[in-house]
Design an enzyme around this catalytic site. Structure first.
Site, mmCIF file in Angstrom:
data_model
loop_
_atom_site.group_PDB
_atom_site.id
_atom_site.type_symbol
_atom_site.label_atom_id
_atom_site.label_comp_id
_atom_site.label_asym_id
_atom_site.label_seq_id
_atom_site.Cartn_x
_atom_site.Cartn_y
_atom_site.Cartn_z
ATOM 1 N N LEU A 57 0.803 -1.218 0.000
ATOM 2 C CA LEU A 57 0.000 0.000 0.000
ATOM 3 C C LEU A 57 0.839 1.272 0.000
ATOM 4 C CD1 LEU A 57 -2.884 -0.946 2.490
ATOM 5 C CD2 LEU A 57 -3.081 -0.572 0.027
ATOM 6 N N SER A 127 -13.216 3.772 10.490
ATOM 7 C CA SER A 127 -13.253 3.162 11.814
ATOM 8 C C SER A 127 -13.916 4.059 12.843
ATOM 9 C CB SER A 127 -11.813 2.864 12.273
ATOM 10 O OG SER A 127 -11.760 2.541 13.649
ATOM 11 N N GLU A 129 -12.823 4.447 15.660
ATOM 12 C CA GLU A 129 -11.743 5.114 16.384
ATOM 13 C C GLU A 129 -11.571 6.559 15.920
ATOM 14 O OE1 GLU A 129 -9.596 4.255 18.888
ATOM 15 O OE2 GLU A 129 -10.623 2.348 19.244
ATOM 16 N N TYR A 151 -3.477 5.839 15.029
ATOM 17 C CA TYR A 151 -4.325 5.018 14.159
ATOM 18 C C TYR A 151 -5.590 5.775 13.776
ATOM 19 C CZ TYR A 151 -7.708 1.396 12.888
ATOM 20 O OH TYR A 151 -8.678 0.658 12.256
#
Length: 326
Positions: A57, A127, A129, A151
């Protein structure tokens, strides 16, 4: 036969999604980082029909080669460094893979699509998060994002970049803002699997107890098999959009311990669990609970596995696995 490319096919979601797409008659391609990836054997066992392609990636050139080979109608970008606690120790790498990796995948998809950017449908794994220090309860698609980990920050970058490519180039690019979703395939480093594995080992006399951090953190936990179905449904819509995928119910780590230990006949686990500061996050996310009303209304999606069923499924699976190990 439709063709789909899944990045992160070696992960929990990638394997469940691969199984779903295979059952629907897709030709499934999976992006794998590194030819010596230890999870390749598992993927080949679970998804014998999938064609695995090697790329990274962080390397746009390799992604262009992969997407040219797969020539997909649908791209599911699930690849990421997804263990939140790890992101503080490796913030740079997390940013490169989980954040900038999304940009690379979007760009590879756009270039391959040529003059018709919407001809390839793109899914981005966002996400819960991203909500971090939550500004609204429950959290929905319009809730302000306030990430509390490297993250989470990287996921916000990928999320907004997906929206930007949709609005700038007319790509059919959707994001699923998935709340915590677990299964027997969850990595051992995640708290649910850490608990269910330890409980299984305690039941078999292989372990005495386990060390934990914050037991009061609350999460909205669902079953990964349900959540990949939502991903697929998003890419079948005439218009791309963003969707919260969640159960709408929250449980604490204590609830997780209650269900897991009860499954092996232990109702008072207090003597088995000890606190260890090393498992505390530098910045905690205290309460996540999602409002999936939009997904229910537009996608016709609802979860089929509840919290107790999920944790019992995981404990039973770990008991079976641990019984085969020395």
């Amino acid at each position: 036969m439709k063709r789909a490319l899944i990045t992160g096919i070696t992960g929990q979601d990638g394997m469940y999604l691969g199984e779903l797409l295979d059952s629907k008659g897709y030709e499934v391609y999976g992006l794998v980082r590194g030819q010596n990836n230890p999870k390749v054997a598992t993927v080949r066992e679970v998804l014998p029909n999938a064609k695995l392609l090697f790329g990274d990636l962080t390397d746009l050139g390799s992604l262009l080669r992969v997407i040219e080979t797969a020539d997909p109608e649908e791209v599911y970008n699930l690849g990421a460094i997804s263990f939140v606690a790890h992101s503080w120790e490796n913030a740079g790498m997390t940013t490169d893979v989980t954040g900038k990796g999304v940009l690379n995948m979007l760009e590879a998809t756009r270039i391959h699509a040529g003059s018709d950017p919407s001809s390839i449908r793109f899914y981005q794994a966002s996400s819960s998060e991203m909500f971090g220090k939550v500004q609204e309860v429950p959290q929905r698609e319009s809730t302000l994002l306030w990430p509390r980990s490297p993250y989470g920050v990287a996921k916000v970058f990928g999320h907004y970049m997906t929206i930007n490519y949709r609005e700038s180039y007319g790509m059919h690019a959707s994001s699923g803002i998935l709340f915590n979703h677990e299964s027997p395939r969850r990595g051992i480093e995640f708290v649910t699997r850490k608990v269910t594995t330890a409980v299984a080992r305690i039941a078999l006399g292989k372990q005495d107890g386990l060390k934990m951090g914050n037991l009061d953190a609350s999460r909205d936990w669902g079953y990964a098999g349900d959540y990949v179905d939502a991903m697929w449904r998003m890419l079948q819509q005439p218009e791309a959009d963003d969707y919260v995928i969640a159960t709408g119910k929250t449980h604490t780590i204590r609830d997780l311990l209650d269900v897991a230990f009860h499954r092996i006949g232990i109702d008072d686990w207090s003597s088995r669990v000890t606190y260890d500061k090393q498992y505390e996050r530098p910045a905690e996310v205290d309460l996540l609970i999602g409002d999936a009303s939009k997904a229910k209304e537009v996608l016709g999606w609802e979860p089929s596995v509840d919290f107790r069923e999920l944790i019992e499924m995981m404990v039973d699976s770990d008991l079976a696995e641990q019984e085969t190990l020395d």
